[in-house]
Design an enzyme around this catalytic site. Structure first.
Site, PDB file in Angstrom:
ATOM      1  N   ASN A   1       1.438  -7.642   4.508  1.00 55.36           N
ATOM      2  CA  ASN A   1       0.722  -8.699   5.233  1.00 55.36           C
ATOM      3  C   ASN A   1      -0.788  -8.577   5.049  1.00 55.36           C
ATOM      4  O   ASN A   1      -1.489  -9.580   4.929  1.00 55.36           O
ATOM      5  CB  ASN A   1       1.026  -8.619   6.735  1.00 55.36           C
ATOM      6  CG  ASN A   1       2.446  -8.998   7.070  1.00 55.36           C
ATOM      7  OD1 ASN A   1       2.713 -10.118   7.470  1.00 55.36           O
ATOM      8  ND2 ASN A   1       3.384  -8.073   6.903  1.00 55.36           N
ATOM      9  N   THR A   2      -1.288  -7.345   5.059  1.00 56.22           N
ATOM     10  CA  THR A   2      -2.739  -7.145   4.959  1.00 56.22           C
ATOM     11  C   THR A   2      -3.249  -7.701   3.638  1.00 56.22           C
ATOM     12  O   THR A   2      -4.193  -8.503   3.597  1.00 56.22           O
ATOM     13  CB  THR A   2      -3.075  -5.641   5.078  1.00 56.22           C
ATOM     14  OG1 THR A   2      -2.377  -5.093   6.190  1.00 56.22           O
ATOM     15  CG2 THR A   2      -4.563  -5.420   5.247  1.00 56.22           C
TER      16      THR A   2
ATOM     17  N   HIS B   1       5.554  -2.358   7.189  1.00 61.24           N
ATOM     18  CA  HIS B   1       6.012  -1.008   7.567  1.00 61.24           C
ATOM     19  C   HIS B   1       6.835  -1.028   8.866  1.00 61.24           C
ATOM     20  O   HIS B   1       7.676  -0.162   9.075  1.00 61.24           O
ATOM     21  CB  HIS B   1       4.807  -0.083   7.785  1.00 61.24           C
ATOM     22  CG  HIS B   1       4.247   0.500   6.520  1.00 61.24           C
ATOM     23  ND1 HIS B   1       3.490  -0.231   5.643  1.00 61.24           N
ATOM     24  CD2 HIS B   1       4.362   1.733   5.987  1.00 61.24           C
ATOM     25  CE1 HIS B   1       3.135   0.551   4.622  1.00 61.24           C
ATOM     26  NE2 HIS B   1       3.655   1.748   4.809  1.00 61.24           N
TER      27      HIS B   1
ATOM     28  N   CYS C   1       3.451  -6.377   9.929  1.00 64.48           N
ATOM     29  CA  CYS C   1       3.144  -5.368   8.909  1.00 64.48           C
ATOM     30  C   CYS C   1       4.500  -4.965   8.368  1.00 64.48           C
ATOM     31  O   CYS C   1       5.425  -4.704   9.149  1.00 64.48           O
ATOM     32  CB  CYS C   1       2.437  -4.170   9.536  1.00 64.48           C
ATOM     33  SG  CYS C   1       2.334  -2.750   8.420  1.00 64.48           S
TER      34      CYS C   1
ATOM     35  N   SER D   1       0.836  -1.202   0.000  1.00 61.29           N
ATOM     36  CA  SER D   1       0.000   0.000   0.000  1.00 61.29           C
ATOM     37  C   SER D   1       0.873   1.255   0.000  1.00 61.29           C
ATOM     38  O   SER D   1       0.465   2.312  -0.460  1.00 61.29           O
ATOM     39  CB  SER D   1      -0.870  -0.002   1.263  1.00 61.29           C
ATOM     40  OG  SER D   1      -0.025  -0.057   2.411  1.00 61.29           O
TER      41      SER D   1
ATOM     42  N   TYR E   1      -4.176   0.346   3.902  1.00 62.75           N
ATOM     43  CA  TYR E   1      -5.015  -0.853   3.767  1.00 62.75           C
ATOM     44  C   TYR E   1      -5.562  -1.321   5.120  1.00 62.75           C
ATOM     45  O   TYR E   1      -6.604  -1.943   5.192  1.00 62.75           O
ATOM     46  CB  TYR E   1      -4.196  -2.008   3.172  1.00 62.75           C
ATOM     47  CG  TYR E   1      -3.997  -1.962   1.674  1.00 62.75           C
ATOM     48  CD1 TYR E   1      -4.499  -0.912   0.902  1.00 62.75           C
ATOM     49  CD2 TYR E   1      -3.314  -2.989   1.026  1.00 62.75           C
ATOM     50  CE1 TYR E   1      -4.313  -0.892  -0.475  1.00 62.75           C
ATOM     51  CE2 TYR E   1      -3.130  -2.979  -0.348  1.00 62.75           C
ATOM     52  CZ  TYR E   1      -3.624  -1.923  -1.096  1.00 62.75           C
ATOM     53  OH  TYR E   1      -3.441  -1.915  -2.452  1.00 62.75           O
ATOM     54  N   GLY E   2      -4.810  -1.071   6.168  1.00 65.85           N
ATOM     55  CA  GLY E   2      -5.108  -1.677   7.470  1.00 65.85           C
ATOM     56  C   GLY E   2      -6.449  -1.307   8.050  1.00 65.85           C
ATOM     57  O   GLY E   2      -6.990  -2.026   8.879  1.00 65.85           O
TER      58      GLY E   2
HETATM   59  N1  DGL Z   1       2.430  -2.633   4.862  1.00 67.38           N
HETATM   60  C1  DGL Z   1       1.155  -3.184   5.030  1.00 67.38           C
HETATM   61  C2  DGL Z   1       1.161  -4.529   5.734  1.00 67.38           C
HETATM   62  O1  DGL Z   1       2.155  -5.226   5.731  1.00 67.38           O
HETATM   63  C3  DGL Z   1      -0.083  -2.366   5.228  1.00 67.38           C
HETATM   64  C4  DGL Z   1      -0.032  -0.981   5.787  1.00 67.38           C
HETATM   65  C5  DGL Z   1      -1.339  -0.251   5.576  1.00 67.38           C
HETATM   66  O2  DGL Z   1      -1.549   0.217   4.455  1.00 67.38           O
HETATM   67  O3  DGL Z   1      -2.149  -0.174   6.518  1.00 67.38           O
HETATM   68  O4  DGL Z   1       0.192  -4.950   6.291  1.00 67.38           O
END
Ligand code: DGL
Length: 262
Positions: free
Chosen positions: A76-77, A191, A189, A12, A43-44
């Site tokens: 991951n999401t 991030h 996640c 994302s 995305y979360g």
């Molecule tokens: N980097 C993302 C993950 O691994 C999602 C972050 C987001 O957009 O909320 O879940």
């Protein structure tokens, strides 16, 4: 397949760069296209239905444009919700990202582990399944954090993350029943490993963090073993689904050879 065909990373936002870094270390000659769905970020806090509809469609367009040899959903999401649909829709190999619960369970001495992900990830049945299969004798605590995602994006654009805000997010795990016994936290996640230093600075001594990045990098290296890469230093491409002022600021900090809008 041409030896200039890139590896396409998708997230994302900038989180997937925590998967690019260990991949780059193993495959220095691999051309990389990094796609951030800035128009859909974050995305979360989205619903399963939104992510399931959005991610396969976007990846279809990206694959058509960049003709990658391999797609990595470095999120991951998106992976825990849409990986089977993406695999069904694309005719290239797809590597997903799943919470590193198995390595965390192998490391934990106290048998209390934490899963720190987005709100959407931590509520997925996929996480229940991983916990049951690989951490059956552990207490698995979960906390969904949108704030850490925002902090990681801001850090990569050049801001200094607020230590108090990082500590509050960790408290989301430590304040739960059994939280005081936590000894391993899964950064579920992509991030969050970007905030490795900030998380370590506010974590109790001895707490370990694990994430899927190094394992995914090894998987990518395995799947591309024996393939040719172009000569010279690769000129990586950064793609945004919305290219506005915030994305241009990020791009200036990230120094890709090319920046494009999808
Ligand atoms: N980097 C993302 C993950 O691994 C999602 C972050 C987001 O957009 O909320 O879940």
């Amino acid at each position: 397949m041409s030896d200039t065909a890139p590896i396409l990373f998708f997230d994302s936002g900038v989180g997937g760069l925590s998967v690019v870094a260990p991949t780059r270390a193993l495959l220095p000659g691999a051309p990389i296209v990094y796609a951030a769905d800035s128009a859909g970020f974050p995305y979360g806090t989205r619903s399963e239905a939104e992510i399931a509809a959005r991610v396969p469609a976007l990846l279809g367009r990206l694959v058509e444009r960049y003709r990658p040899r391999l797609v990595v959903i470095a999120c991951n999401t998106a992976s825990t919700i849409a990986l089977p649909a993406v695999r069904a829709a694309l005719d290239v190999p797809v590597v997903g990202t799943v919470p590193a619960i198995k390595p965390a369970a192998l490391l934990s001495r106290t048998r209390v582990i934490g899963v720190l992900g987005t709100e959407a990830t931590v509520r997925q049945p996929y996480v229940d399944d991983l916990a049951a299969r690989f951490a059956g004798d552990c207490i698995v605590l979960r906390h969904g954090s949108a704030a850490l995602v925002t902090l990681a994006e801001a850090k990569l654009a050049g801001d200094v993350p607020d230590a108090g805000a990082v500590r509050r997010e960790l408290d989301g795990l430590f304040s739960q029943e059994h939280g005081a016994r936590l000894d391993v936290i899964v950064n579920a996640c992509t991030h969050f490993p970007l905030l490795e230093a900030e998380l370590a600075a506010v974590a109790p001594p001895g707490l370990r963090f694990v994430d899927g990045g190094p394992g995914i990098a090894r998987r990518i290296a395995f799947l591309t073993e024996g393939q040719e890469w172009p000569a010279g230093v690769p000129r990586d491409v950064l793609v945004f689904t919305r290219l506005g002022e915030a994305e241009r600021r990020l791009a200036a900090a990230l120094r890709f050879a090319r920046v494009e809008a999808l």
